[in-house]
Structures are given as C-alpha cells and as structure tokens.
Design a protein around this motif. Structure first.
Motif, mmCIF file in Angstrom:
data_model
loop_
_atom_site.group_PDB
_atom_site.id
_atom_site.type_symbol
_atom_site.label_atom_id
_atom_site.label_comp_id
_atom_site.label_asym_id
_atom_site.label_seq_id
_atom_site.Cartn_x
_atom_site.Cartn_y
_atom_site.Cartn_z
ATOM 1 N N ALA A 65 -15.870 -11.305 -17.782
ATOM 2 C CA ALA A 65 -14.613 -11.790 -18.361
ATOM 3 C C ALA A 65 -14.859 -13.078 -19.124
ATOM 4 O O ALA A 65 -15.400 -14.036 -18.573
ATOM 5 N N SER B 292 -6.257 -18.430 -22.558
ATOM 6 C CA SER B 292 -6.207 -17.194 -21.764
ATOM 7 C C SER B 292 -4.890 -17.129 -21.001
ATOM 8 O O SER B 292 -4.500 -18.103 -20.340
ATOM 9 N N THR C 174 -7.298 -4.437 -20.938
ATOM 10 C CA THR C 174 -7.939 -5.439 -20.079
ATOM 11 C C THR C 174 -7.458 -5.291 -18.643
ATOM 12 O O THR C 174 -8.255 -5.289 -17.694
ATOM 13 N N TYR C 175 -6.145 -5.161 -18.467
ATOM 14 C CA TYR C 175 -5.572 -5.098 -17.123
ATOM 15 C C TYR C 175 -5.890 -3.762 -16.445
ATOM 16 O O TYR C 175 -6.048 -3.705 -15.226
ATOM 17 N N MET D 19 -14.684 -8.358 -21.528
ATOM 18 C CA MET D 19 -13.247 -8.275 -21.777
ATOM 19 C C MET D 19 -12.699 -9.684 -21.950
ATOM 20 O O MET D 19 -13.358 -10.681 -21.634
ATOM 21 N N GLY D 20 -11.463 -9.748 -22.456
ATOM 22 C CA GLY D 20 -10.850 -11.047 -22.702
ATOM 23 C C GLY D 20 -11.443 -11.718 -23.917
ATOM 24 O O GLY D 20 -11.820 -11.076 -24.890
ATOM 25 N N THR E 236 -6.973 -10.538 -25.082
ATOM 26 C CA THR E 236 -6.492 -9.802 -23.906
ATOM 27 C C THR E 236 -5.422 -8.785 -24.315
ATOM 28 O O THR E 236 -4.546 -9.085 -25.127
ATOM 29 N N TYR F 241 -3.598 -12.882 -17.109
ATOM 30 C CA TYR F 241 -5.019 -12.507 -17.154
ATOM 31 C C TYR F 241 -5.806 -13.247 -16.082
ATOM 32 O O TYR F 241 -6.587 -12.645 -15.335
#
Length: 452
Positions: free
Chosen positions: A35, A41, A16-17, A1-2, A12, A45
C-alpha cells in the motif's frame, strides 16, 4: 495499491477496498500486497489498511510517497513518472520505463567491520587471515573518537571494495549476457535499439544500491563502548574483548551491562547520533565515488532475511549479542533492544536519517505488535494514527506482525496445529511452519510491543 496518479490525484478507488477485503477474508501468503501512503490518503483507506494489518498475516506492507517521490525526482525522474512508481520486491520502487539498473548489488556486513576493529583486521571465524584494514590493537585505543575513526575506516574500506566489485559486474555482464525479451519490453531500450544489460541506456536512471547490514548491531555496540568504557570506566577494552572472545561464557555481568547500555530504537539521542554519523559517512562516500567512477550506488537498509546468515560469520559483539546469531534487521532495532514502544522506534529511524543527502534508497522497518495493542475500534484508530506519524516523518517503509510470542512458540512445538499461520518476514509473508528454525527464532526474538 493506493498512491497517486501521474496527474497528482489520489489513486484510491473501490477496487482498492475490494483488494483489502479480499486479503482479510482469504488469508494466503501469496500474492503479496503493498500500500502506497501519502498526505492526502483518505481516512477510509487508512482504516481499511489498518483493519487488514490487524488480521495478522503481515499485509499490506506500506511505502511512503512522501519519501519515495522526492528521491525519484532527485535522481532525474519527471514528476508524473515519480508519482506513478510501482512497488517491487521487498521494499523497492521501480519506474519500469525509466530506471534501467539490472545488475545485482553488494550486501556489506558492517558488523564484520566492527569485529575487524576488535581484532586488528581479522575475524575469529577465520583465524589469522587479514580481511580488513589493520587499524591497531583494540586495547590500545585511548579515546572513543579514535576507536570510532578506526571503525569508519573499516566501513569505507568495505564500501570501496563493493564499488570495485560492482564496476566489474556491470562491465562483464554487458560483455557476456543479453536479455532480448526484457529489452523489447523496455521503452528506452526499444527507442535506442540497445540491450538492457549495457552499462548505460540513453535516458535511463540508475537506482543502484549497497546494502548496509547490521545497522542497529553496530550502533548499539559503539554506544556501549562509548558509555561503559570511555565515559563511565565500568569495564576496560581488554575486559570487553576477552568477554566477546569467550562469547560471554563466564562474563554474564559484563553482558548485562552491555545489554542495558543506550540502544537504537528507543528515541535516545545518545545512540541515535552514532547512527546518524554512520549513515552520513556512508552516504558521503557513495555520493563521492558514484560520481567519480560512474557507478551509481545508494545506501539501503533492506536485508530481506540475510541478516540471519550474515550473523553466522560474526562472533560476539559489544552490544551483548551472542556469537554467530542474527544481526539486527534493516532499520529495525536490534532484537530485544527496543523498550520504549513503537513510536520511539519511528523517532530513532527519523533521527538517524540524513535528509540533506539523496544517497539513500530505502529502509525496511519491521514492527511486531501484540493483538491486544490494536484490539477493537480504539486499537484501529491508534494504528491509523501510528501510520500517519510514520508518513509525516517521511520514513520509507514499515510492515507489521500482529501476534504474540506465545503463539509462535506453540507453533514451533506443534507445527501440525499451525500450518495456516502466516507471518511477515522481510518484504514478504510466509507460512511460519515452513521457515527454517533460525528464521523462526529470529522472529520470536523481536520485542512484542504491548502499547503505542
């Protein structure tokens, strides 16, 4: 992710969250979570990543776009391909339609090379059998430079044989194995109608590697010899060899001297400069012979958990390590040797890395933090700042265990009470009570960092 999109935008998003929140609310050892971090970023995040790390299951592991992307570009990837890389395995990166390297690679025990210097090409576990180069009697070295040169000869000898082995693996695998399904799913293989196991795929990029095992063990041993034998003349090479032969039984004074010598992981140039030479020498060797024999191999420090069984063949070492115990782990400090906090560990990683070479393919860094170190909002912000420092130093990988040693010891004594205790081992997390005792002990032996 990210990470980033192929166009270079931050990748992101709300999913993602959700993934991060899910990992905190449902602590399971699988699937893994990685990640990607880069200079743009978002702060939100980074905070959510820090909060997930603080939950204590070892998720997510972090990979640094600021190191990974330039490496992939140097190997021939296009910019959009490099930005769109996928995290794979423990600390690997893959470009599924460009990199075509499939053969397994060699793990090289460089702590064994050090033992071969001490016993003139032999190792205590194997008696009189000559395993390496006969570089002379240990007691006869007249200077540290001569002894260091002998180690580098042993190191290069192991690298040479790893290249020979890999050349034969690639040649023989192509003759005896085929992977039709894997080839069908690989874009370059489809375009050329060629099997993925063939040595060369048109347009493919080789991301092969050799594994450097025992990095900090070797650094600390050489630093102790340099300091205590050749500079301060506290002990002789004969006394050092005798103490190691006896696994320090009856030589505890010498062992404590060795354990308190300069060590990697403490932002100490004395030890770190030795590590930089080891890294540079290995990279220069791999760059030269990758080109000469057409088998591309980089140097990595990603042992998974192999530093534990690899230690079972190496007798006591001049850093005070006991015989047949685990070697140091990846690019982490040797167990119990880091005393200056986690930032010093990052700086030692930075100072031993040769950025003028492209012959590196990853460093796995484990850091253990006490829960009190990251407690509360202030602890979260400190962890975010630590991640940003790691990112700005352009280090490949980092992952965390957030727990105290007392909890781990209690889990060993009463496993039935700690069946849900998850810990980060190599590039994966596992239930602590399901690990072998060797792995449990190795995790406990790592220093617990109390403050940033």
């Amino acid at each position: 992710m990210g990470g980033q999109t192929p166009e270079g935008y931050d990748a992101t998003n709300e999913l993602t969250y959700i993934l991060l929140k899910s990992k905190r609310e449902f602590p399971l050892n699988y699937p893994d979570l990685a990640a990607r971090i880069h200079t743009r970023s978002p702060k939100r995040y980074l905070r959510e990543v820090a909060l997930t790390i603080k939950s204590g299951e070892g998720f997510p592991k972090l990979l640094n776009d600021e190191d990974v992307v330039p490496l992939l570009l140097s190997k021939g990837a296009k910019f959009d391909e490099a930005l769109d890389y996928s995290v794979s395995g423990c600390a690997e990166c893959r470009m599924p339609n460009r990199d075509t390297y499939t053969s397994p690679n060699a793990y090289i025990n460089f702590a064994a090379a050090l033992e071969m210097v001490m016993y003139n090409g032999r190792m205590l576990k194997y008696g009189d059998e000559v395993l390496g180069l006969e570089t002379g009697e240990f007691e006869d070295f007249q200077s540290f430079d001569d002894l260091f040169a002998a180690f580098l000869r042993q190191q290069n000898n192991l690298l040479k044989h790893a290249f020979i082995q890999q050349h034969e693996i690639i040649r023989l695998r192509a003759e005896h194995f085929a992977t039709p399904l894997g080839s069908m799913l690989q874009k370059l293989c489809r375009e050329s109608c060629i099997d993925l196991h063939q040595p060369k795929i048109p347009g493919g990029i080789d991301l092969g590697y050799l594994e450097y095992m025992g990095f900090a063990t070797v650094i600390d041993s050489l630093a102790a010899i340099k300091k205590l034998v050749f500079e301060e003349h506290v002990i002789s090479l004969h006394e050092l060899k005798e103490a190691c032969e006896h696994d320090f039984e009856g030589y505890e004074v010498i062992r404590q001297l060795l354990r308190n010598a300069p060590a990697y992981g403490n932002d100490d140039p004395y030890a770190d400069e030795i590590g930089k030479i080891l890294d540079r020498t290995a990279q220069e060797f791999t760059a030269k012979y990758s080109e000469q024999i057409g088998v591309h191999m980089d140097i990595r420090l990603v042992p998974f958990t192999s530093h534990v069984p690899f230690g079972k063949v190496v007798s006591a070492t001049p850093d005070g390590r006991r015989a047949f115990t685990p070697l140091s782990d990846g690019s982490s400090a040797a167990q119990g040797a880091d005393h200056e906090g986690p930032t010093a560990i990052l700086l030692s990683n930075y100072l031993t890395k040769n950025f003028d070479h492209n012959e590196h393919a990853g460093r796995l860094l484990n850091i253990k933090l006490s829960p009190g170190c990251v407690a509360g909002r202030e602890g979260t912000e400190k962890l975010v700042e630590f991640i940003e420092t790691w990112r700005d130093l352009k280090l490949w990988h980092v992952q965390f265990n957030v727990m105290n040693n007392e909890t781990l010891r209690e889990a060993q004594k009463h496993p039935e009470l700690y069946r849900n205790l998850i810990v980060r081992i190599a590039g994966y997390s596992a239930f602590f009570t399901e690990l072998s005792k060797d792995l449990q002990d190795e995790l406990i032996s790592r220093n617990e960092q109390e403050a940033f």
